[in-house]
Design an enzyme around this catalytic site. Sequence first.
Site, mmCIF file in Angstrom:
data_model
loop_
_atom_site.group_PDB
_atom_site.id
_atom_site.type_symbol
_atom_site.label_atom_id
_atom_site.label_comp_id
_atom_site.label_asym_id
_atom_site.label_seq_id
_atom_site.Cartn_x
_atom_site.Cartn_y
_atom_site.Cartn_z
ATOM 1 N N ARG A 47 2.740 -4.002 7.458
ATOM 2 C CA ARG A 47 2.007 -4.333 8.678
ATOM 3 C C ARG A 47 1.581 -5.802 8.654
ATOM 4 O O ARG A 47 1.067 -6.292 7.671
ATOM 5 C CB ARG A 47 0.771 -3.432 8.784
ATOM 6 C CG ARG A 47 -0.038 -3.613 10.045
ATOM 7 C CD ARG A 47 -1.257 -2.693 10.045
ATOM 8 N NE ARG A 47 -2.027 -2.832 11.272
ATOM 9 C CZ ARG A 47 -2.912 -3.788 11.503
ATOM 10 N NH1 ARG A 47 -3.132 -4.710 10.558
ATOM 11 N NH2 ARG A 47 -3.576 -3.842 12.637
ATOM 12 N N HIS A 90 -1.928 -0.756 -2.119
ATOM 13 C CA HIS A 90 -0.712 -1.537 -2.379
ATOM 14 C C HIS A 90 0.140 -0.865 -3.456
ATOM 15 O O HIS A 90 1.366 -0.831 -3.362
ATOM 16 C CB HIS A 90 -1.083 -2.956 -2.830
ATOM 17 C CG HIS A 90 -1.944 -3.709 -1.857
ATOM 18 N ND1 HIS A 90 -3.284 -3.896 -2.060
ATOM 19 C CD2 HIS A 90 -1.652 -4.284 -0.671
ATOM 20 C CE1 HIS A 90 -3.790 -4.580 -1.058
ATOM 21 N NE2 HIS A 90 -2.824 -4.822 -0.193
ATOM 22 N N ARG A 142 0.210 -12.239 -1.271
ATOM 23 C CA ARG A 142 -0.592 -13.419 -1.576
ATOM 24 C C ARG A 142 -2.028 -13.003 -1.882
ATOM 25 O O ARG A 142 -2.909 -13.851 -2.035
ATOM 26 C CB ARG A 142 -0.594 -14.407 -0.408
ATOM 27 C CG ARG A 142 -1.000 -13.822 0.912
ATOM 28 C CD ARG A 142 -1.192 -14.879 1.993
ATOM 29 N NE ARG A 142 -2.543 -14.903 2.486
ATOM 30 C CZ ARG A 142 -3.027 -14.093 3.411
ATOM 31 N NH1 ARG A 142 -2.235 -13.177 3.971
ATOM 32 N NH2 ARG A 142 -4.274 -14.178 3.796
ATOM 33 N N HIS A 145 -4.578 -3.587 -4.565
ATOM 34 C CA HIS A 145 -5.505 -2.478 -4.764
ATOM 35 C C HIS A 145 -4.696 -1.169 -4.756
ATOM 36 O O HIS A 145 -3.472 -1.174 -4.786
ATOM 37 C CB HIS A 145 -6.577 -2.510 -3.689
ATOM 38 C CG HIS A 145 -7.358 -3.790 -3.663
ATOM 39 N ND1 HIS A 145 -8.156 -4.201 -4.706
ATOM 40 C CD2 HIS A 145 -7.439 -4.786 -2.724
ATOM 41 C CE1 HIS A 145 -8.696 -5.370 -4.422
ATOM 42 N NE2 HIS A 145 -8.287 -5.755 -3.228
#
Length: 570
Positions: A291, A205, A198, A202
């Site tokens: 996480r 990711h 959501r 960056h």
Amino acid sequence: MSSLVAAHGGELKNLYLPEAQAEAEKIAAKELVSWDLSHRQLCDIELLLNGGFSPLEGFLSEVDYDSVVENSRLADGTLWPMPVTLDVSEDFAEALSPGERIALRDEEGVIIALLEVSDKWSPDKSKEAEAVFGTNDQLHPAVNYLFNQAGDVYLGGKLIGLARPSHYDFRGLRDSPKELRAKFEKWGWKKIVAFQTRNPMHRAHQELTFRAAKQVEANLLIHPVVGMTKPGDVDHFSRVRCYEHVLAEYPEQTTMLSLLPLAMRMGGPREAVWHAIIRKNYGCSHFIVGRDHAGPGKDSNGKDFYGAYDAQELMQEYKDELGIEMVPFQMMVYVEEKAEYESIDEVQEGQTVLNISGTEFRRRLTEGLDVPEWFSYPTVVKELRKRYPARHKQGLTVFFTGLSGSGKSTIANALLTKLMELGERSITLLDGDVVRKHLSSELGFSKEHRNLNIQRIGYVASEITKNGGIAICAPIAPYRETRRQVREMIKPVGGFVEVHVSTALEVCEQRDRKGLYAKAREGIIKEFTGISDPYEIPENPELVIDTVGCTPDEAAQRIILKLEGMGYIK
């Protein structure tokens, strides 16, 4: 109503009628009682109708709802962790009977579906919040929605789809489960790992998702939510443009982007299981869980609502019946000595770990500071700078609240003049009396009408703020809940500064030029704030000003200094 069976995901529900039959039902439905769907309800209904919420065929019945709340399962034992119900007002529900059909309309009045009402009941919202989200703390977005926005009656029943919700944005990236499965089949994609997000993506990711796909030898589906997310999140238009930039960083023909019209609940572990079931319905074989998956942040005590890897543990508990495999990942961090990203559990002693939190990243954007290239791609940062300009270029609302006669309007006018002298942005004054005359002339002074008047002021202020201007609002705004609603309306689009003009009641009465307080004490004016109706003192305003011993010029200067200190003016 037809169903589809594919290699991944099993049976896929399709609740839409054939086009000719749907058109006939639309004509007949014009005579039915209708309910206007909220944004969240419209997101839910889209995924119910297109099969994204398979095996559901409508909104949960009361027995299914109770079972989902208590056991994360439908009454027949099928795994389903999240309540999906149609919440309505008591007044609307009162006249409905089981077996009745109602028309469900979007915000433009188009009939999207019919609901065959099977159940209506008043839920125990405290029980739902505690069981599903693990808390009654209203800092949790879903709990806040439950208690402050959702209707008090739930309706259950089967849906009959008549029209697909309209989307005019990124149409080439919006795939139904059936359409996405067909693409996978056409391209020969047998193993697909989905990534839920959501937020903007960056470098960390990109590294995480690339590793996940490589680990399970699968193609990658970047599948971001573009329905409701957490208040304050980056708007999906900006995010999708960022995703398109990141897509170029993957090897060709390995990765695709598709948008999911889901209304997130930020439900942590339960939501992770829900997300996995949805991705199974979209034809994916694997699902990345990292996480604090779908975590809403910290509670009222400053503690995380959920443990960092609670979602992975719950996914593991249900692995044998989910029908989709989890790909667990820990947080990715940048190791300076290696000049690359590593999973936090792979970092060796003595190595230097670099990381920038989301809060720090937003601070750098709003203050116009550099963002290192190891953290994000320059194209992504450039895109987000459009959404998060430096604070002195953002729109802003200064919201005064205080008793009648406290000095709000006088200070607001003084502030207006000082800001116009600076000449940085367009400025609009929304004074309580002026708004009453031009925007709310038909309203009385009941609590309901006063709240509606403040909500209208808030809406206009949010539009001014969103477009980079400064809105100065000076109503009485006596109720905390309504002020909270206005703050939540404006914060996602710009700055919000609440100023409590705390002048004492007796001083306000002495200043009363119109004799309103005297009429209120005589009972001539009913429900008058401070006399026969309460004024709820703000709990955490950005600034408190008592006009006793303080001139309007001095008060306005205090606000200017506050805005300067917060970075909204230079």
